[in-house]
Scaffold this motif. Sequence first.
Motif, short mmCIF file in Angstrom:
data_model
loop_
_atom_site.label_atom_id
_atom_site.label_comp_id
_atom_site.label_asym_id
_atom_site.label_seq_id
_atom_site.Cartn_x
_atom_site.Cartn_y
_atom_site.Cartn_z
N ARG A 43 -32.78 -26.92 -12.58
CA ARG A 43 -31.54 -26.27 -13.01
C ARG A 43 -30.36 -26.82 -12.20
O ARG A 43 -30.55 -27.32 -11.09
CB ARG A 43 -31.64 -24.77 -12.79
N SER A 82 -28.38 -25.06 -10.66
CA SER A 82 -28.31 -24.25 -9.45
C SER A 82 -29.10 -24.87 -8.30
O SER A 82 -28.85 -24.57 -7.13
CB SER A 82 -28.82 -22.83 -9.71
N SER A 83 -30.02 -25.78 -8.60
CA SER A 83 -30.80 -26.45 -7.55
C SER A 83 -29.93 -27.40 -6.73
O SER A 83 -30.34 -27.86 -5.67
CB SER A 83 -31.98 -27.21 -8.14
N ARG A 112 -26.97 -26.51 -5.51
CA ARG A 112 -26.21 -25.72 -4.53
C ARG A 112 -27.11 -25.32 -3.38
O ARG A 112 -28.31 -25.09 -3.54
CB ARG A 112 -25.66 -24.45 -5.19
N SER A 161 -29.89 -15.19 -0.57
CA SER A 161 -31.07 -15.81 -1.15
C SER A 161 -32.11 -16.16 -0.08
O SER A 161 -33.31 -15.95 -0.27
CB SER A 161 -30.66 -17.07 -1.92
#
Length: 109
Positions: free
Chosen positions: A25, A27-28, A30, A36
């Motif tokens: 994704r 998001s990987s 960031r 998290s």
Amino acid sequence: MPVEAPATKLSALEWSVVAIARNDRLSSLRAPSRLSVAMGGLFGARHNPRLADPKLEALRRMAVLSWHHGYTVPTSALTAFTDAGYTIAQYETLLGSIASARLARKPQA
């Protein structure tokens, strides 16, 4: 003296990184947030797709962007890719392969 042509090929390992990046994704790309990281400590760490080798990680990042956005990647990403030791010719090879794969998986009308 003959002028050496820039590298255009990727190794088998590099192509496997590109193939695996297909499922990553955006998001990987960031860094994980503090929340998290804390949640991972409480409930178990999630899969981290980042690669330990900086050059391969630069390739993975470019591949993730290319799988999601095609030819429209930020200039900063291209700079990071070439700073890692890749050439513009390798970038073009990467994009050509990803574009072909994206076309092949589209349903035919």
